[in-house]
Design an enzyme around this catalytic site. Structure first.
Site, PDB file in Angstrom:
ATOM      1  N   ASP A 217       0.848  -1.194   0.000  1.00  0.00           N
ATOM      2  CA  ASP A 217       0.000   0.000   0.000  1.00  0.00           C
ATOM      3  C   ASP A 217       0.888   1.250   0.000  1.00  0.00           C
ATOM      4  O   ASP A 217       2.020   1.215   0.486  1.00  0.00           O
ATOM      5  CB  ASP A 217      -0.885  -0.022   1.252  1.00  0.00           C
ATOM      6  CG  ASP A 217      -1.983   1.030   1.204  1.00  0.00           C
ATOM      7  OD1 ASP A 217      -2.206   1.621   0.127  1.00  0.00           O
ATOM      8  OD2 ASP A 217      -2.615   1.267   2.250  1.00  0.00           O
ATOM      9  N   GLN A 252       0.260  11.806  -4.977  1.00  0.00           N
ATOM     10  CA  GLN A 252       0.166  12.039  -3.535  1.00  0.00           C
ATOM     11  C   GLN A 252       1.471  11.709  -2.813  1.00  0.00           C
ATOM     12  O   GLN A 252       1.467  11.437  -1.616  1.00  0.00           O
ATOM     13  CB  GLN A 252      -0.975  11.219  -2.932  1.00  0.00           C
ATOM     14  CG  GLN A 252      -2.355  11.625  -3.415  1.00  0.00           C
ATOM     15  CD  GLN A 252      -3.464  10.940  -2.631  1.00  0.00           C
ATOM     16  OE1 GLN A 252      -3.761  11.265  -1.484  1.00  0.00           O
ATOM     17  NE2 GLN A 252      -4.098   9.965  -3.260  1.00  0.00           N
TER      18      GLN A 252
END
Length: 767
Positions: A217, A252
């Site tokens: 992740d 991001q």
């Protein structure tokens, strides 16, 4: 199976059901990446492609790991405890606990959080008579951690001058000291694991064969060493290895200051010859105007893999932008808008105020306090980082590993027991002479100092004996009593809060043993961090003991060791937690991973956001733009942005130019709540300083007053002037009148200066 997959959109379904090959999932903000990750794991297990022991899932925060475990437990008819799901640091800790001998560590090695690491370095500098002004402890710590994040030991770091050579030597001495004391810092957890797997081929091949599916992740936040660690486990360059399923969003990536390398995503795509690249662009969080603003902003970054967020929720309300004359007025506007939102039924916890710098919060906090609006500031000390809690942990650490010098020094004279600096210096000298820990050196100290130190050792040994068969919560309670910490803080005027925090340690221990599965009343540890039921051991030709791929791992930690590791890892996890029903205040960095109905992004001015340091760094402005992208995509329904003509920061009033980011937003998605420049503040275009003041709504009298202020005592905006020290410049603003008039002047190379016109000796040019 149909129930498991039926709510996925086409892109999510494609990602979840990919074959066992390397894959890169570009997951935009609010696109359901956690759902994709957990459903992928559940699908692999339900279809029989892998056993629970063959899954390795890596996250960046404990919160994310717990959420993944919770979701999997709800999806699967089996326990998720056998899977390796956790943070990089947590998983490395687990592996090193199992193979501590091969890693050249004591079984009870302990983890230094950042504060403990700094203490070790301060002690190292003092012991070696190093000037801490020339070599500040934090600078030394940054140097060491940065080297480790690059996968470099001291003898591998290139030194180009005397300063760097000294830093390398301090790194070497620091490593020696940590090895002697049996402690590791956070960066060491990863580096030690990487080195272990590199040099130990049977062990490496075992884990490569075991973990058939590796899921990561927030892949955009990996640093160089983390990426190398993943490549090693995935068998990159070899015949065997698991399928690496990387989920991330290069738009991001905002942690370059921590060593994150957004380029790892492109490197992964090329080095692993990734054929499966899926973009998750359907956003389930924000309305259209918010997403349009984010999309248009981020297209100005050149180094990105590219995607475009979309939504079925409609355009929603436009993004509201407010221009204030001062930071005080900006704060008051936030108060008024917040009151309006609350009156419309908005929960306070669904209102977030974001800022680029912590220094911005004071004015807003004061306004909220004065208005009686409950608020919570993220970024305060976490529980395990509070001083009184760290005292308790230090006593527990000594009971678990008495050779931890950092823990020893923290509490040897706290509460005070007559052991002064002279006694400590004698003890340190004895420890250095004999090459042993401070605890072991106590018998080598004579006289009164030796007697006092021996008394402290008896206290620790007595506590160890009395609690050896106690369950963990009772052990913590006994240590609180034996250490006299409770009695010490009872004497303080405001000691009640500290006592309450220490008492909470018993609750923390109770919750820990319950969650980790070995029972509150049982001293034996049976949790997933160190499985009690060992699998059938296998011994290689080299005599290295490994374990069957599908068998759980053997127990290697006591409940106390496990709890102390948990406390250190929790203290180092900086992810913000959900708060009470109060307005939420935080930096944009802290907001990563969170979302709110209503978001204010404040202080959008050049030099503040984007930050002034970005112009001095490679790709600095692009990182700031990604940070702005993160801020925008935190909002679900309403997004507010504000900037101020003047702001008090660091004790000085700054006169500001609005952020360049405003010129990168779609005008059709914006609603200006105050007078603004038609285009921007650059070049010869009209300046918003010449517009009507915000407080007067553009009344004729206010406009006349504004003009009078701007023309000043014979000076005018736009006029060229010369100053004896700063050279030639242009007046960009004038405020006040008479003897109090001041001018903001752009002096080019010398930057913006604010000068008192009654004192400054200015010369008119071109008149």
């Amino acid at each position: 199976m149909q129930k498991l997959l039926h709510n996925l959109n086409p892109e999510q379904l494609a990602a979840v059901t990919l074959p066992a090959q390397h894959a890169l999932i570009l997951a935009g903000a609010g696109s359901g990446k956690t759902r994709v990750l957990t459903t992928r794991i559940a699908w692999l297990l339900q279809t029989g492609q892998v056993s629970p022991a063959g899954i390795l899932a890596v996250t960046f925060t404990n919160k994310a790991a717990k959420e993944m475990m919770t979701r999997l437990s709800a999806m699967l008819p089996m326990s998720a405890r056998g899977m390796w799901i956790g943070t990089f640091h947590g998983l490395c800790n687990r592996l090193l606990r199992t193979h501590y001998r091969d890693a050249a560590l004591p079984q009870t090695f302990q983890i230094l959080d950042s504060q403990d690491q700094l203490s070790v370095i301060k002690r190292l500098l003092k012991a070696n008579s190093v000037d801490d002004e020339k070599f500040p402890p934090k600078t030394v710590m940054y140097f060491i951690n940065n080297a480790k994040d690059q996968g470099l030991r001291a003898d591998e770091v290139e030194a180009h001058d005397a300063i760097e050579r000294m830093l390398v030597e301090l790194y070497r001495m620091y490593d020696d000291q940590c090895q002697r004391e049996g402690v590791v810092d956070f960066a060491e957890l990863l580096l030690r694991t990487y080195e272990l797997l590199c040099r130990n081929q049977p062990l490496r091949e075992h884990y490569q064969a075991r973990f058939r599916h590796i899921l990561v992740d927030e892949f955009q936040d990996t640093n160089n060493l983390q990426y190398s660690w993943l490549k090693l486990l995935a068998g990159h360059g070899g015949r065997d290895g698991g399928a690496l399923f990387a989920v991330g969003d290069d738009d991001q990536s905002i942690y370059a200051f921590r060593g994150a390398n957004v380029g790892n995503m492109s490197s992964f795509e090329h080095e692993f010859k990734v054929q499966n690249l899926i973009k998750l662009e359907q956003n389930y969080r924000s309305h259209g105007h918010i997403l349009d603003s984010a999309n248009m902003l981020i297209t100005n970054n050149s180094k990105r893999l590219g995607k475009n967020l979309r939504t079925d929720a409609g355009q929603g309300e436009p993004v509201r932008i407010y221009e204030a004359s001062s930071d005080l007025q900006e704060a008051q506007w936030i108060i008024e808008e917040t009151k309006s939102l609350i009156s419309e039924g908005a929960a306070r916890r669904e209102i977030a105020v974001l800022y680029r710098s912590n220094a911005q919060s004071r004015v807003i906090e004061h306004a909220l306090f004065s208005a009686g609006i409950a608020y919570h500031v993220y970024g305060g000390q976490r529980y395990f980082q509070r001083a009184e809690v760290k005292h308790v942990i230090a006593y527990l650490q000594l009971m678990d590993n008495p050779h931890n010098d950092s823990a020893f020094l923290r509490v040897v004279n706290f509460p005070t027991r007559g052991i002064g600096m002279r006694s400590i210096e004698q003890l340190q000298g004895a420890a250095e002479q004999h090459g042993i820990s401070l605890y072991a050196a106590v018998p080598h100290v004579a006289g009164k100092a030796g007697s006092s130190l021996a008394s402290f050792v008896r206290l620790i040994e007595g506590a160890r004996f009395e609690t050896q068969n106690m369950p963990l919560p009772q052990m913590v309670r006994a240590v609180l009593e034996a250490s006299t910490l409770l009695q010490h803080f009872e004497k303080e005027k405001e000691g009640a809060d500290r006592i309450e925090n220490m008492e909470q340690m018993v609750n923390a221990a109770t919750q820990f043993v319950s969650e980790e599965g070995f029972g509150v009343d049982a001293p034996a540890y049976k949790g997933p961090l160190a499985q009690a039921q060992a699998g059938v051991p296998l011994t290689t030709a080299d005599g290295i003991e490994i374990f069957d791929a599908d068998a759980p791992l053997p127990a290697v930690m006591s409940p106390l060791s496990a709890f102390l590791s948990h406390a250190s890892l929790e203290a180092g996890d900086n992810q913000a937690q959900a708060g009470q029903d109060a307005l939420q205040m935080m930096t944009v960095h802290s907001a990563k991973g969170l979302e709110f109905d209503n978001v204010f992004i404040t202080g959008l001015e050049e030099g503040l956001f984007p930050h002034e340091s970005s112009s001095r760094e490679d790709d600095g402005v692009e990182e700031e733009r990604r940070l702005m992208y993160v801020a925008i995509t935190r909002a679900r329904t309403r997004l507010y942005m504000s900037f101020s003509q003047s702001r008090m920061l660091h004790g000085q009033t700054r006169y500001n130019v609005k952020s360049r980011f405003f010129d990168e937003l779609p005008e059709e998605s914006l609603k200006w709540l105050s007078a603004k420049a038609p285009a921007n503040w650059y070049g010869n275009k009209k300046s918003s300083w010449d517009m009507a003041p915000m407080t007067s709504a553009g009344s004729d009298n206010a406009i006349a007053q504004k003009i009078a202020l701007k023309t000043g005592p014979g000076w005018r905006i736009g006029e060229s002037v010369a100053h004896g020290k700063f050279g030639e410049g242009v007046i960009v603003n004038i405020e006040g009148g008479g003897g109090n008039a001041r001018a903001q002047i752009n002096f080019g190379q010398h930057g913006m200066k604010v000068l008192d016109l009654s004192i400054a000796k200015l010369e008119r040019l071109g008149r």
